[in-house]
Enzyme design. Structure first.
Site: not given
Ligand code: AHR
Length: 541
Positions: A65, A210-211, A290, A345, A394
């Site tokens: 990103e 995205n999200e 995450y 992600e 990332q």
């Molecule tokens: O990876 C960082 C962020 O985490 C991304 O931009 C977003 O999609 C997620 O919330």
């Protein structure tokens, strides 16, 4: 919900392993978990003649990103930089990424994607814009469409482009795809040629937002479905080489955690897909997850102890339950598993490094992250029938990165080494492993002591990964292999002095894989793995 999951994982995980083992190998009687855990040996049972799903190479994808120094500095230094580069892209980073055979790179975001306007990143005049999500810094737009496509080409990967649904328009996204993929002399096709690329680009994967439930526009699932179906209709790939074979796969926004709103989201999107008309379609549903104990992330990426090690690993194992929950909803609407679940992600998200810029998500990467990466990759492989793509967050300098850079210096992280060791699993066929993991306990956290995953490649070689979660005790693995005659075994292992050992610019090889000795005798492979380690061996027939 999260608490329930925690409880279930802590108390039931080893037992569920036994159940799964029994389901896979109904004729094998397994010792009770406690008895095995007490010993220093864990017995694996592998039937190499019982193949499962293909472990799609896309499970080893990356996410890059425009965030912090992930692109600027990490990938792009510009053609005039003294740092060795090819057309502005760092040669050292390209060489390192080539070695892990990156199957696809998701770009330009992330939250950034829903504020990205592609025309700012082509041609000679690139205006500076803002990056409000990530530190409010100036986005120079010098790394744009052509630079990204050059980058994926240099590392031998495929492009996964996320279009802007949040603040863009269907027209803007449709024109981007026409610019990228048409072979006709349209204004956009000619503009691309004038910018140095006469031939159409291949866009293998398209992210439809995205999200969108959060940074991508705060949409309800119903509103998102309305938007997404419009984009799915109009954002076309015109590349003649992608008309039949190599079709671009469209990935819709999916869930982002374990709360009820996420099951509703998956249900709404999948229901819409089931009732779709001829005029739109999708091939994947994204899932973001995450490893973070609570928001905002407070756990340190370095300088932590065994307690934090165990807590983070326990948390990361929730990935399995999350996939099961959403795969079950998908099964209701798509029993043939046409739609891939795309974990685009994932990874550990820790507190920012002291002194680093707010919003840059800079963190170190330790042996804990190597173990965490292996556990997640194993989970994806076990769900390979549904999970057919994943992108760690990332790629460089941001969150759980493969690579850290500091001006001309570059260091490979423990996570990178796991990705390198797992290359043989790309497109290999999953082979079930039955075992009783035993326990590793730390305070009130109980975790499986070991994890194991196996696959077979086209030549009949069996690859076995063993992760020893226990940071204090080595364990001897006896793997009895049926369905093939094992003749030789070789491999490598990654461990470190401490759970928080890291590679630094001054000591770049403090954590590095080394060969492991293993033997084959009468159909049984035996090896002893060190504490807090990830090991991959190849067993040749
Ligand atoms: O990876 C960082 C962020 O985490 C991304 O931009 C977003 O999609 C997620 O919330």
């Amino acid at each position: 919900m999260a608490d329930l999951l925690d409880c279930r994982l802590a108390l039931v995980f080893p037992a569920s392993r036994v159940l799964r083992g029994l389901a896979l190998l109904s004729t094998v009687a397994l010792a009770p978990a406690v008895a095995t855990a007490a010993g220093d040996t864990v017995a694996l049972s592998i039937d190499a003649a019982k193949p499962g799903a293909r472990i799609d190479r896309n499970l080893f994808g990356q996410f890059a990103e425009h965030l912090g120094t992930g692109i600027y500095e990490g990938v792009w230094v510009g053609p005039d930089s003294p740092i060795p580069n090819t057309r502005g892209i760092r040669n050292d980073v390209v060489a390192a990424l080539k070695a892990i055979k990156v199957p696809n790179v998701r770009w330009p975001g992330g939250c950034f994607a829903d504020e990205y306007h592609w025309r700012k990143g082509i041609g000679k005049d690139r205006p500076g814009t803002l990056n409000p999500n990530w530190g409010g810094v100036v986005e120079p737009n010098s790394f744009g469409t052509h630079e990204f496509m050059d980058f994926v080409d240099q590392i031998g990967s495929e492009a996964f482009v996320s279009v802007n649904i949040g603040s863009g328009t269907p027209q803007e996204a449709a024109e981007w795809l026409e610019y990228l993929t048409t072979d006709q002399p349209t204004a956009l096709g000619k503009e691309r040629a004038a910018n140095g690329r006469p031939a159409p680009y291949k866009i293998a994967y398209l992210g439809l937002g995205n999200e969108s439930w959060d940074c991508g526009g705060n949409m309800t699932p119903e509103y998102y479905v309305r938007q997404m179906t419009i984009y799915s209709r109009f954002v076309r790939n015109f590349n003649p080489a992608q008309r039949d074979a190599n079709k671009m796969l469209r990935i819709a926004v999916g869930p982002g955690g374990g709360e009820p709103r996420w099951t509703e989201w998956t249900d709404t999107v999948m229901k819409a897909w089931k009732g779709r008309q001829w005029s739109w379609d999708m091939e994947g549903l994204s899932l973001h997850n995450y490893t973070v104990i609570k928001w905002p992330p407070a756990y340190a990426s370095v300088g932590f102890g065994e307690k934090e090690y165990a807590e983070i690993l326990k948390k990361t194992l929730e990935m399995d339950g999350l996939i099961k929950t959403h795969a079950a909803i998908m099964d209701r609407y798509d029993p043939e598993k046409k739609i891939a679940l795309v974990v685009d992600e994932w990874g550990a998200w820790y507190a920012k490094l002291p002194g680093s810029q707010d919003g840059f998500l800079a963190q170190q990467n330790s042996q804990r992250d190597a173990v965490l990466a292996a556990l997640n990759l194993n989970i994806f492989a076990r769900h390979a029938d549904r999970v057919r793509m994943a992108n760690i967050a990332q790629m460089v300098n941001v969150l759980q990165a493969m690579i850290l850079t500091d001006k001309a210096k570059m260091v490979l992280t423990p996570t990178y080494h796991v990705f390198r060791m797992y290359v043989p699993f790309q497109d290999a066929t999953f082979v079930p492993v039955a075992f009783d993991a035993g326990w590793y306990t730390q305070g009130d956290v109980a975790l499986p002591r070991v994890d194991a995953m196996a696959a077979k490649d086209a030549s009949g070689t069996l690859f076995l990964s063993v992760t020893n979660l226990d940071p204090n005790r080595p364990v001897t693995i006896t793997a009895s292999v049926s369905g093939m005659k094992p003749r030789s075994v070789a491999g490598e292992t990654l461990t470190a002095a401490k759970v928080d050992s890291v590679n630094t610019f001054d000591a770049p090889t403090a954590v590095a894989p080394k060969p492991i000795s293993a033997k084959v005798e009468g159909g049984t492979v035996t090896l002893t793995v060190e504490p807090r380690s990830v090991t991959v061996v190849s067993v040749k027939p």
